[in-house]
Write a protein that holds these residues in place. Structure first.
Motif, PDB file in Angstrom:
ATOM      1  N   PHE A  21     -21.759   1.355  10.572  1.00  0.00           N
ATOM      2  CA  PHE A  21     -21.329   2.229  11.660  1.00  0.00           C
ATOM      3  C   PHE A  21     -20.737   3.503  11.057  1.00  0.00           C
ATOM      4  N   GLY A  22     -21.229   4.662  11.486  1.00  0.00           N
ATOM      5  CA  GLY A  22     -20.735   5.894  10.889  1.00  0.00           C
ATOM      6  C   GLY A  22     -20.751   7.078  11.825  1.00  0.00           C
ATOM      7  N   ASN A  23     -20.111   8.149  11.386  1.00  0.00           N
ATOM      8  CA  ASN A  23     -20.169   9.423  12.098  1.00  0.00           C
ATOM      9  C   ASN A  23     -21.470  10.140  11.769  1.00  0.00           C
ATOM     10  N   ILE A  24     -21.878  11.041  12.652  1.00  0.00           N
ATOM     11  CA  ILE A  24     -23.024  11.906  12.379  1.00  0.00           C
ATOM     12  C   ILE A  24     -22.481  13.228  11.838  1.00  0.00           C
ATOM     13  N   PRO A  25     -22.798  13.584  10.604  1.00  0.00           N
ATOM     14  CA  PRO A  25     -22.261  14.823  10.029  1.00  0.00           C
ATOM     15  C   PRO A  25     -22.626  16.050  10.867  1.00  0.00           C
ATOM     16  N   ASP A  26     -21.711  16.985  10.952  1.00  0.00           N
ATOM     17  CA  ASP A  26     -21.931  18.197  11.756  1.00  0.00           C
ATOM     18  C   ASP A  26     -23.137  18.995  11.277  1.00  0.00           C
ATOM     19  N   LYS A  27     -23.353  19.031   9.958  1.00  0.00           N
ATOM     20  CA  LYS A  27     -24.388  19.901   9.406  1.00  0.00           C
ATOM     21  C   LYS A  27     -25.719  19.191   9.148  1.00  0.00           C
ATOM     22  N   HIS A 112     -32.381   8.919   8.017  1.00  0.00           N
ATOM     23  CA  HIS A 112     -31.754   7.594   8.073  1.00  0.00           C
ATOM     24  C   HIS A 112     -30.834   7.385   6.876  1.00  0.00           C
ATOM     25  N   LYS A 113     -31.253   7.874   5.706  1.00  0.00           N
ATOM     26  CA  LYS A 113     -30.449   7.585   4.511  1.00  0.00           C
ATOM     27  C   LYS A 113     -29.111   8.335   4.524  1.00  0.00           C
ATOM     28  N   ILE A 114     -29.090   9.548   5.077  1.00  0.00           N
ATOM     29  CA  ILE A 114     -27.806  10.256   5.182  1.00  0.00           C
ATOM     30  C   ILE A 114     -26.894   9.533   6.163  1.00  0.00           C
ATOM     31  N   LEU A 115     -27.470   9.096   7.283  1.00  0.00           N
ATOM     32  CA  LEU A 115     -26.682   8.343   8.253  1.00  0.00           C
ATOM     33  C   LEU A 115     -26.203   7.028   7.651  1.00  0.00           C
ATOM     34  N   ALA A 116     -27.049   6.397   6.825  1.00  0.00           N
ATOM     35  CA  ALA A 116     -26.679   5.128   6.200  1.00  0.00           C
ATOM     36  C   ALA A 116     -25.533   5.306   5.207  1.00  0.00           C
ATOM     37  N   VAL A 117     -25.525   6.428   4.492  1.00  0.00           N
ATOM     38  CA  VAL A 117     -24.406   6.736   3.596  1.00  0.00           C
ATOM     39  C   VAL A 117     -23.121   6.852   4.404  1.00  0.00           C
ATOM     40  N   GLU A 118     -23.196   7.580   5.519  1.00  0.00           N
ATOM     41  CA  GLU A 118     -22.032   7.749   6.390  1.00  0.00           C
ATOM     42  C   GLU A 118     -21.569   6.410   6.958  1.00  0.00           C
ATOM     43  N   ALA A 119     -22.507   5.476   7.113  1.00  0.00           N
ATOM     44  CA  ALA A 119     -22.190   4.174   7.697  1.00  0.00           C
ATOM     45  C   ALA A 119     -21.805   3.132   6.651  1.00  0.00           C
ATOM     46  N   GLY A 120     -21.630   3.563   5.408  1.00  0.00           N
ATOM     47  CA  GLY A 120     -21.146   2.659   4.374  1.00  0.00           C
ATOM     48  C   GLY A 120     -22.144   1.645   3.864  1.00  0.00           C
ATOM     49  N   LEU A 121     -23.444   1.975   3.961  1.00  0.00           N
ATOM     50  CA  LEU A 121     -24.470   1.031   3.538  1.00  0.00           C
ATOM     51  C   LEU A 121     -24.974   1.256   2.118  1.00  0.00           C
ATOM     52  N   GLY A 122     -24.544   2.345   1.478  1.00  0.00           N
ATOM     53  CA  GLY A 122     -24.991   2.585   0.116  1.00  0.00           C
ATOM     54  C   GLY A 122     -24.792   4.021  -0.303  1.00  0.00           C
ATOM     55  N   PHE A 123     -25.403   4.379  -1.428  1.00  0.00           N
ATOM     56  CA  PHE A 123     -25.333   5.740  -1.959  1.00  0.00           C
ATOM     57  C   PHE A 123     -26.749   6.198  -2.305  1.00  0.00           C
ATOM     58  N   ILE A 124     -26.934   7.491  -2.467  1.00  0.00           N
ATOM     59  CA  ILE A 124     -28.241   8.037  -2.821  1.00  0.00           C
ATOM     60  C   ILE A 124     -28.436   7.932  -4.329  1.00  0.00           C
ATOM     61  N   GLY A 125     -29.506   7.259  -4.741  1.00  0.00           N
ATOM     62  CA  GLY A 125     -29.752   7.036  -6.155  1.00  0.00           C
ATOM     63  C   GLY A 125     -30.623   8.101  -6.796  1.00  0.00           C
ATOM     64  N   LYS A 126     -30.971   7.891  -8.047  1.00  0.00           N
ATOM     65  CA  LYS A 126     -31.801   8.842  -8.785  1.00  0.00           C
ATOM     66  C   LYS A 126     -33.172   9.004  -8.139  1.00  0.00           C
ATOM     67  N   SER A 127     -33.629   7.972  -7.454  1.00  0.00           N
ATOM     68  CA  SER A 127     -34.933   8.004  -6.789  1.00  0.00           C
ATOM     69  C   SER A 127     -34.905   8.789  -5.487  1.00  0.00           C
ATOM     70  N   GLY A 128     -33.714   9.192  -5.051  1.00  0.00           N
ATOM     71  CA  GLY A 128     -33.584   9.858  -3.765  1.00  0.00           C
ATOM     72  C   GLY A 128     -33.518   8.877  -2.611  1.00  0.00           C
ATOM     73  N   LEU A 129     -33.564   7.582  -2.919  1.00  0.00           N
ATOM     74  CA  LEU A 129     -33.501   6.547  -1.897  1.00  0.00           C
ATOM     75  C   LEU A 129     -32.067   6.064  -1.723  1.00  0.00           C
ATOM     76  N   LEU A 130     -31.810   5.409  -0.593  1.00  0.00           N
ATOM     77  CA  LEU A 130     -30.512   4.793  -0.391  1.00  0.00           C
ATOM     78  C   LEU A 130     -30.443   3.517  -1.224  1.00  0.00           C
ATOM     79  N   ILE A 131     -29.371   3.378  -2.006  1.00  0.00           N
ATOM     80  CA  ILE A 131     -29.181   2.204  -2.849  1.00  0.00           C
ATOM     81  C   ILE A 131     -28.070   1.354  -2.252  1.00  0.00           C
ATOM     82  N   ASN A 132     -28.457   0.227  -1.698  1.00  0.00           N
ATOM     83  CA  ASN A 132     -27.489  -0.715  -1.156  1.00  0.00           C
ATOM     84  C   ASN A 132     -26.944  -1.565  -2.302  1.00  0.00           C
ATOM     85  N   PRO A 133     -25.628  -1.805  -2.355  1.00  0.00           N
ATOM     86  CA  PRO A 133     -25.064  -2.533  -3.502  1.00  0.00           C
ATOM     87  C   PRO A 133     -25.592  -3.958  -3.655  1.00  0.00           C
TER      88      PRO A 133
END
Length: 214
Positions: A21-27, A112-133
């Motif tokens: 669950f996360g906020n939607i960034p303004d930008k 989706h991946k920016i929203l997922a970062v905001e929602a605490g699901l992971g970070f953006i990795g070297k591949s540009g993909l969301l990396i879930n721990p």
């Protein structure tokens, strides 16, 4: 029952356990959507390990079908969540798991991946993909935008460390320590799309090698 827990329990009916669950960034860039939503619920399905094991240096037909199936399941679940939220008297909008709006830039309605970062699901990795721990890059996501009020989940601070599996495995040579060369990546995706039976821009190699074990 707190609203976040209520939504988690609702999504468990669809075998979904990866939820944030996360906020939607303004930008953040949003295409085709006029209503201003403040929050996003992001959830995903883990991609089958057995299917990923069929991939070597290019997508397989069984991966293509699995990719489509997981996206369909996510879209179905997002639809039901939207109806659930609307019945509570709030606004909600499901963003398709995989739909291109800007073909030149290969962008969907919202990232989706920016929203997922905001929602605490992971970070953006070297591949540009969301990396879930827990699952690495082996997850497909969908997002539901809403004006439902809830406390955002805590963001995950992390990085890939010394892991270079996606860099050494990328069939396009598009991934480096400096980032992802999107032109090289797209060129390889177009090449794969011409393979018999594939017909769409998929690869799966960097997804396969990234299992979250850094």
């Amino acid at each position: 029952m707190a609203i976040k827990e209520e939504i988690r329990q609702f999504l468990k009916h669809y075998n979904i356990e990866i939820v944030g669950f996360g906020n939607i960034p303004d930008k953040i860039e949003i295409l085709e959507i006029n209503h201003r939503y403040l929050r996003a619920i992001v959830f995903g399905y883990q991609i089958s390990e057995g299917v990923l094991n069929t991939i070597k240096d290019s997508p397989t037909l069984i991966y293509k079908q699995h990719y489509k199936t997981v996206n369909w399941l996510l879209d179905q679940s997002a639809y039901h969540l939207v109806r659930f939220i609307e019945k509570m008297g709030y606004n909600a909008l499901a963003i398709p798991a995989s739909q291109t709006v800007d073909w030149q830039s290969q962008k969907g309605h919202i990232s989706h991946k920016i929203l997922a970062v905001e929602a605490g699901l992971g970070f953006i990795g070297k591949s540009g993909l969301l990396i879930n721990p827990q699952y690495g890059a082996r997850v497909r996501y969908v997002s539901v935008l809403t004006d439902l009020a809830f406390e955002p989940d805590k963001k995950i601070v992390g990085d890939c460390g010394n892991c270079k599996k996606c860099i050494t495995s990328c069939p396009a040579g598009a991934i480096s320590e400096q980032g992802v060369d999107l032109k090289k990546c797209l060129a390889k995706l177009k090449e794969f799309a011409r393979m018999p039976g594939i017909g769409q821009y998929i690869c799966g190699v960097c997804v396969k090698v990234c299992d979250g074990k850094i």
